[in-house]
Scaffold this motif. Sequence first.
Motif, PDB file in Angstrom:
ATOM      1  N   SER A  47       0.833  -1.194   0.000  1.00 17.39           N
ATOM      2  CA  SER A  47       0.000   0.000   0.000  1.00 17.39           C
ATOM      3  C   SER A  47       0.875   1.254   0.000  1.00 17.39           C
ATOM      4  O   SER A  47       2.079   1.211   0.281  1.00 17.39           O
ATOM      5  N   LEU A  48       0.272   2.360  -0.300  1.00 17.45           N
ATOM      6  CA  LEU A  48       0.983   3.637  -0.343  1.00 17.45           C
ATOM      7  C   LEU A  48       1.508   4.005   1.050  1.00 17.45           C
ATOM      8  O   LEU A  48       2.632   4.500   1.177  1.00 17.45           O
ATOM      9  N   ALA A  49       0.758   3.749   2.086  1.00 15.27           N
ATOM     10  CA  ALA A  49       1.183   4.056   3.454  1.00 15.27           C
ATOM     11  C   ALA A  49       2.401   3.211   3.826  1.00 15.27           C
ATOM     12  O   ALA A  49       3.360   3.707   4.437  1.00 15.27           O
ATOM     13  N   GLY A  50       2.392   1.942   3.471  1.00 15.77           N
ATOM     14  CA  GLY A  50       3.538   1.076   3.763  1.00 15.77           C
ATOM     15  C   GLY A  50       4.788   1.544   3.033  1.00 15.77           C
ATOM     16  O   GLY A  50       5.899   1.511   3.585  1.00 15.77           O
ATOM     17  N   LEU A  51       4.624   1.984   1.800  1.00 12.29           N
ATOM     18  CA  LEU A  51       5.751   2.496   1.017  1.00 12.29           C
ATOM     19  C   LEU A  51       6.319   3.766   1.640  1.00 12.29           C
ATOM     20  O   LEU A  51       7.537   3.934   1.753  1.00 12.29           O
ATOM     21  N   LEU A  52       5.458   4.664   2.082  1.00 10.05           N
ATOM     22  CA  LEU A  52       5.905   5.896   2.722  1.00 10.05           C
ATOM     23  C   LEU A  52       6.635   5.611   4.040  1.00 10.05           C
ATOM     24  O   LEU A  52       7.656   6.243   4.338  1.00 10.05           O
ATOM     25  N   VAL A  53       6.139   4.677   4.822  1.00  6.63           N
ATOM     26  CA  VAL A  53       6.810   4.302   6.079  1.00  6.63           C
ATOM     27  C   VAL A  53       8.191   3.735   5.775  1.00  6.63           C
ATOM     28  O   VAL A  53       9.182   4.075   6.437  1.00  6.63           O
ATOM     29  N   PHE A  54       8.277   2.897   4.762  1.00  7.69           N
ATOM     30  CA  PHE A  54       9.568   2.330   4.384  1.00  7.69           C
ATOM     31  C   PHE A  54      10.549   3.423   3.939  1.00  7.69           C
ATOM     32  O   PHE A  54      11.715   3.429   4.317  1.00  7.69           O
ATOM     33  N   LEU A  55      10.074   4.375   3.128  1.00  9.25           N
ATOM     34  CA  LEU A  55      10.927   5.482   2.674  1.00  9.25           C
ATOM     35  C   LEU A  55      11.384   6.356   3.842  1.00  9.25           C
ATOM     36  O   LEU A  55      12.552   6.756   3.915  1.00  9.25           O
ATOM     37  N   TRP A  56      10.478   6.651   4.774  1.00 10.35           N
ATOM     38  CA  TRP A  56      10.847   7.451   5.938  1.00 10.35           C
ATOM     39  C   TRP A  56      11.873   6.722   6.793  1.00 10.35           C
ATOM     40  O   TRP A  56      12.813   7.355   7.323  1.00 10.35           O
ATOM     41  N   LEU A  57      11.740   5.429   6.948  1.00  9.79           N
ATOM     42  CA  LEU A  57      12.731   4.662   7.712  1.00  9.79           C
ATOM     43  C   LEU A  57      14.098   4.705   7.035  1.00  9.79           C
ATOM     44  O   LEU A  57      15.124   4.842   7.701  1.00  9.79           O
ATOM     45  N   CYS A  58      14.096   4.609   5.715  1.00 10.08           N
ATOM     46  CA  CYS A  58      15.378   4.709   4.980  1.00 10.08           C
ATOM     47  C   CYS A  58      16.008   6.080   5.171  1.00 10.08           C
ATOM     48  O   CYS A  58      17.228   6.198   5.378  1.00 10.08           O
ATOM     49  N   VAL A  59      15.206   7.139   5.125  1.00 11.61           N
ATOM     50  CA  VAL A  59      15.725   8.492   5.323  1.00 11.61           C
ATOM     51  C   VAL A  59      16.271   8.658   6.735  1.00 11.61           C
ATOM     52  O   VAL A  59      17.355   9.224   6.934  1.00 11.61           O
ATOM     53  N   VAL A  60      15.554   8.150   7.732  1.00 12.38           N
ATOM     54  CA  VAL A  60      15.998   8.258   9.125  1.00 12.38           C
ATOM     55  C   VAL A  60      17.314   7.506   9.324  1.00 12.38           C
ATOM     56  O   VAL A  60      18.251   8.027   9.940  1.00 12.38           O
ATOM     57  N   ILE A  61      17.414   6.308   8.795  1.00 11.38           N
ATOM     58  CA  ILE A  61      18.659   5.527   8.922  1.00 11.38           C
ATOM     59  C   ILE A  61      19.801   6.248   8.214  1.00 11.38           C
ATOM     60  O   ILE A  61      20.925   6.322   8.736  1.00 11.38           O
ATOM     61  N   GLY A  62      19.533   6.822   7.062  1.00 12.81           N
ATOM     62  CA  GLY A  62      20.556   7.579   6.339  1.00 12.81           C
ATOM     63  C   GLY A  62      21.025   8.801   7.119  1.00 12.81           C
ATOM     64  O   GLY A  62      22.223   9.089   7.187  1.00 12.81           O
ATOM     65  N   LEU A  63      20.092   9.524   7.738  1.00  9.33           N
ATOM     66  CA  LEU A  63      20.457  10.700   8.531  1.00  9.33           C
ATOM     67  C   LEU A  63      21.260  10.314   9.774  1.00  9.33           C
ATOM     68  O   LEU A  63      22.206  11.012  10.149  1.00  9.33           O
ATOM     69  N   ILE A  64      20.886   9.230  10.409  1.00  6.14           N
ATOM     70  CA  ILE A  64      21.632   8.769  11.586  1.00  6.14           C
ATOM     71  C   ILE A  64      23.058   8.392  11.191  1.00  6.14           C
ATOM     72  O   ILE A  64      24.019   8.749  11.880  1.00  6.14           O
ATOM     73  N   ALA A  65      23.204   7.694  10.085  1.00  4.53           N
ATOM     74  CA  ALA A  65      24.544   7.317   9.619  1.00  4.53           C
ATOM     75  C   ALA A  65      25.359   8.554   9.243  1.00  4.53           C
ATOM     76  O   ALA A  65      26.554   8.649   9.563  1.00  4.53           O
ATOM     77  N   PHE A  66      24.724   9.523   8.599  1.00 10.46           N
ATOM     78  CA  PHE A  66      25.408  10.746   8.208  1.00 10.46           C
ATOM     79  C   PHE A  66      25.884  11.541   9.424  1.00 10.46           C
ATOM     80  O   PHE A  66      27.032  11.996   9.476  1.00 10.46           O
ATOM     81  N   THR A  67      25.041  11.716  10.427  1.00 14.65           N
ATOM     82  CA  THR A  67      25.446  12.464  11.624  1.00 14.65           C
ATOM     83  C   THR A  67      26.502  11.714  12.421  1.00 14.65           C
ATOM     84  O   THR A  67      27.397  12.338  12.998  1.00 14.65           O
ATOM     85  N   ALA A  68      26.415  10.398  12.481  1.00 16.54           N
ATOM     86  CA  ALA A  68      27.446   9.631  13.188  1.00 16.54           C
ATOM     87  C   ALA A  68      28.797   9.783  12.496  1.00 16.54           C
ATOM     88  O   ALA A  68      29.836   9.937  13.160  1.00 16.54           O
ATOM     89  N   ARG A  69      28.806   9.750  11.167  1.00 15.61           N
ATOM     90  CA  ARG A  69      30.053   9.931  10.423  1.00 15.61           C
ATOM     91  C   ARG A  69      30.630  11.333  10.634  1.00 15.61           C
ATOM     92  O   ARG A  69      31.828  11.497  10.849  1.00 15.61           O
ATOM     93  N   ASN A  70      29.769  12.344  10.601  1.00 19.05           N
ATOM     94  CA  ASN A  70      30.229  13.708  10.846  1.00 19.05           C
ATOM     95  C   ASN A  70      30.759  13.891  12.270  1.00 19.05           C
ATOM     96  O   ASN A  70      31.756  14.577  12.483  1.00 19.05           O
TER      97      ASN A  70
END
Length: 160
Positions: free
Chosen positions: A3-26
């Motif tokens: 569903s569209l909601a499931g896809l959006l949740v998955f995309l938001w989780l990917c963005v959150v994981i990416g931001l956490i990795a980016f801030t940890a690296r910085n």
Amino acid sequence: MISLAGLLVFLWLCVVIGLIAFTARNHRRERQLLCRFRNTVSYIRLSQKIAQLLATYDIDQLRIEQSGVTVTSVYPAHTLLSFDFKQNGKCKRSDLIPRMVTQLLLEDFPQLCDSEVYKTARYRVYRANGKREDGFSVTMRRRHKDRVINARTSVQLRIL
């Protein structure tokens, strides 16, 4: 079918994981820069001079800019130290230097972190050529400064 909601949740989780990795690296990169800068001859000289001044005088203000560090005393009010980075081994000016020096000084000298005594502020300096530079100041609070001045001034007796 997803569903569209499931896809959006998955995309938001990917963005959150990416931001956490980016801030940890910085954060890791910044800690490495701070460790390397702490071991430079220029910073070792600066920290030794500030340690001597803190042991001897009551420091009113530390101003950290790209050009260097200026330290003033409370009583008597005069400049104790004018530490120029260019004359002490750091020829290249960097926008990171004031922030890194401020961070290291606050880590190395816990009395400067005491919020009852000192206030840390960031300010901007606009040079004649139009360039904007950031500076940091660690300033003694007024109520503590008044206590220091009252303790330093001698009692004067009046004979009538």
